[in-house]
Motif scaffolding. Structure first.
Motif, PDB file in Angstrom:
ATOM      1  N   LEU A  49      47.160  38.493 -33.281  1.00  0.00           N
ATOM      2  CA  LEU A  49      46.310  37.304 -33.353  1.00  0.00           C
ATOM      3  C   LEU A  49      45.846  36.894 -31.966  1.00  0.00           C
ATOM      4  N   THR A  50      46.758  36.881 -31.003  1.00  0.00           N
ATOM      5  CA  THR A  50      46.381  36.529 -29.629  1.00  0.00           C
ATOM      6  C   THR A  50      45.304  37.475 -29.117  1.00  0.00           C
ATOM      7  N   MET A  51      45.464  38.772 -29.377  1.00  0.00           N
ATOM      8  CA  MET A  51      44.463  39.748 -28.970  1.00  0.00           C
ATOM      9  C   MET A  51      43.122  39.453 -29.626  1.00  0.00           C
ATOM     10  N   ALA A  52      43.125  39.135 -30.912  1.00  0.00           N
ATOM     11  CA  ALA A  52      41.882  38.850 -31.627  1.00  0.00           C
ATOM     12  C   ALA A  52      41.167  37.646 -31.023  1.00  0.00           C
ATOM     13  N   LEU A  53      41.917  36.603 -30.677  1.00  0.00           N
ATOM     14  CA  LEU A  53      41.307  35.413 -30.089  1.00  0.00           C
ATOM     15  C   LEU A  53      40.746  35.712 -28.703  1.00  0.00           C
ATOM     16  N   GLN A  54      41.382  36.628 -27.979  1.00  0.00           N
ATOM     17  CA  GLN A  54      40.858  37.040 -26.675  1.00  0.00           C
ATOM     18  C   GLN A  54      39.574  37.854 -26.844  1.00  0.00           C
ATOM     19  N   ILE A  55      39.551  38.716 -27.851  1.00  0.00           N
ATOM     20  CA  ILE A  55      38.345  39.491 -28.130  1.00  0.00           C
ATOM     21  C   ILE A  55      37.203  38.551 -28.508  1.00  0.00           C
ATOM     22  N   GLN A  56      37.526  37.494 -29.244  1.00  0.00           N
ATOM     23  CA  GLN A  56      36.507  36.515 -29.606  1.00  0.00           C
ATOM     24  C   GLN A  56      35.882  35.878 -28.365  1.00  0.00           C
ATOM     25  N   LYS A  57      36.646  35.795 -27.272  1.00  0.00           N
ATOM     26  CA  LYS A  57      36.170  35.206 -26.014  1.00  0.00           C
ATOM     27  C   LYS A  57      35.456  36.238 -25.145  1.00  0.00           C
ATOM     28  N   GLY A  58      35.343  37.477 -25.639  1.00  0.00           N
ATOM     29  CA  GLY A  58      34.607  38.487 -24.903  1.00  0.00           C
ATOM     30  C   GLY A  58      35.433  39.621 -24.339  1.00  0.00           C
ATOM     31  N   ALA A  59      36.740  39.603 -24.576  1.00  0.00           N
ATOM     32  CA  ALA A  59      37.597  40.654 -24.043  1.00  0.00           C
ATOM     33  C   ALA A  59      37.383  41.977 -24.778  1.00  0.00           C
ATOM     34  N   PRO A 156      28.464  32.705 -32.785  1.00  0.00           N
ATOM     35  CA  PRO A 156      29.795  32.957 -33.341  1.00  0.00           C
ATOM     36  C   PRO A 156      30.175  34.435 -33.290  1.00  0.00           C
ATOM     37  N   VAL A 157      31.458  34.672 -33.033  1.00  0.00           N
ATOM     38  CA  VAL A 157      32.012  36.026 -32.990  1.00  0.00           C
ATOM     39  C   VAL A 157      33.155  36.099 -33.999  1.00  0.00           C
ATOM     40  N   GLN A 158      33.081  37.040 -34.917  1.00  0.00           N
ATOM     41  CA  GLN A 158      34.126  37.204 -35.920  1.00  0.00           C
ATOM     42  C   GLN A 158      35.108  38.279 -35.463  1.00  0.00           C
ATOM     43  N   VAL A 159      36.382  38.042 -35.731  1.00  0.00           N
ATOM     44  CA  VAL A 159      37.427  38.962 -35.283  1.00  0.00           C
ATOM     45  C   VAL A 159      38.345  39.336 -36.447  1.00  0.00           C
ATOM     46  N   ASN A 160      39.272  40.216 -36.167  1.00  0.00           N
ATOM     47  CA  ASN A 160      40.105  40.797 -37.213  1.00  0.00           C
ATOM     48  C   ASN A 160      41.582  40.736 -36.824  1.00  0.00           C
ATOM     49  N   TRP A 161      42.424  40.457 -37.821  1.00  0.00           N
ATOM     50  CA  TRP A 161      43.867  40.520 -37.613  1.00  0.00           C
ATOM     51  C   TRP A 161      44.457  41.398 -38.714  1.00  0.00           C
ATOM     52  N   GLY A 162      44.702  42.635 -38.366  1.00  0.00           N
ATOM     53  CA  GLY A 162      45.386  43.492 -39.313  1.00  0.00           C
ATOM     54  C   GLY A 162      44.451  44.375 -40.121  1.00  0.00           C
ATOM     55  N   GLY A 163      44.971  44.866 -41.214  1.00  0.00           N
ATOM     56  CA  GLY A 163      44.289  45.845 -42.048  1.00  0.00           C
ATOM     57  C   GLY A 163      45.277  46.919 -42.432  1.00  0.00           C
ATOM     58  N   SER A 164      45.010  47.607 -43.519  1.00  0.00           N
ATOM     59  CA  SER A 164      45.969  48.604 -43.973  1.00  0.00           C
ATOM     60  C   SER A 164      45.251  49.679 -44.779  1.00  0.00           C
ATOM     61  N   ALA A 165      45.942  50.771 -44.974  1.00  0.00           N
ATOM     62  CA  ALA A 165      45.397  51.880 -45.755  1.00  0.00           C
ATOM     63  C   ALA A 165      46.532  52.761 -46.238  1.00  0.00           C
TER      64      ALA A 165
END
Length: 292
Positions: A49-59, A156-165
């Motif tokens: 989640l922390t990574m996703a929020l950082q990506i939302q800020k442009g990381a 707005p920037v949409q981000v992702n937390w997780g996923g599975s297959a």
């Protein structure tokens, strides 16, 4: 989000087209001033989640091309990443959000008992929460969902937390049969429908994702709110993807360590990001990667 608090959040949403993280902080301060609970939670054990929020800020934490498997790009201490860490550290220091680890009985108990006004999570959150007893009994129909706040509401920037297959590996003795089992576990129509109606999970199957039944569903957990149409489907459609590293678990563990230090107040956001960069680059090189 508990009822009453949900009404306040909906009022905030009505004030602007897309809520900004500054409005989130302002609302948290108002709630604290009024003697309310923590507005959210900044936990060390939710690195994805922390990574996703950082990506939302442009990381852009990692760059990796499978065609060049021994080369990896690592950039974990950009300004956006530092800003996000400092933002949440400030909210925690002011007592606006809690710092309890998530996915624990204690955290679930706090969600049920109104310890937190909001829960920032992914589209699978309702299924996880209901599995933990949230939204049942006296809590039935007392939650609502809103889009993730934005650093720049105009863009707005949409981000992702997780996923599975469910995947079939090359070690399978009978790949065709294994694929049929994997399909039957989740991808057939009956399993998919049960997943998004009863288990309240977000389907990976595009046929289910685009079906009117899913899009227009009135989600009981959210008291009949059309959460898929209002929040989840628009976010999924606008999501542009990201790149994982070949050593994701080590990175998540290292990020957890730095966020723990940040919560304790022994480092700033900038220091935590710089230390994380140093740690992960060192590890990548030890594993034989050329780091860019």
């Amino acid at each position: 989000m508990p009822h009453g608090l949900a009404e306040q959040w909906q009022a905030l949403r009505a004030a602007v087209d897309v809520l900004g993280w500054d409005e989130y902080e302002q609302a948290a301060q108002k709630m604290k001033d009024a003697g309310g609970p923590h507005f959210g939670d900044f936990a060390a054990n939710v690195s994805a989640l922390t990574m996703a929020l950082q990506i939302q800020k442009g990381a852009s934490p990692f760059a990796y091309d499978p065609a060049q498997p021994e080369t990896v790009g690592v950039k974990l201490n950009d300004q956006g990443s530092k800003d996000v860490l400092d933002y949440w550290a400030r909210l925690a220091k002011k007592g606006l959000v809690g710092t309890q680890d998530q996915f624990t009985p204690e955290y679930i108990s706090g969600v049920i008992n109104g310890k937190y006004a909001t829960y920032i999570s992914a589209a699978w959150a309702p299924g996880y929460l209901t599995g933990g007893g949230v939204g049942k009994g006296e809590d039935t129909g007392k939650f609502a969902v809103a889009p993730l706040p934005q650093w720049d509401p105009a863009n707005p920037v949409q981000v992702n937390w997780g996923g599975s297959a469910f995947s079939v590996t090359s070690q399978a003795k009978n790949p065709e049969l294994a694929a049929k089992v994997a399909y039957g576990l989740y991808a057939d129509k009956e399993s998919l429908t049960d997943g998004w109606t009863n288990q309240i999970i977000f389907p990976l199957n595009l046929k289910a994702l685009n079906s009117p039944e899913f899009v227009d569903l009135k989600v009981a957990f959210f008291d009949g709110q059309q959460a898929n149409k209002e929040v989840y489907v628009p976010a999924a459609n606008a999501y542009k993807g990201m790149t994982y590293s070949p050593f994701g678990q080590y990175y998540f563990d290292a990020l957890t360590k730095q966020v723990s230090a940040l919560i304790e107040g022994s480092v700033t956001g900038a220091q935590a990001a710089d230390r994380l960069q140093e740690d992960v680059v060192k590890y990548a090189k030890e594993q034989g990667f050329t780091v860019q």
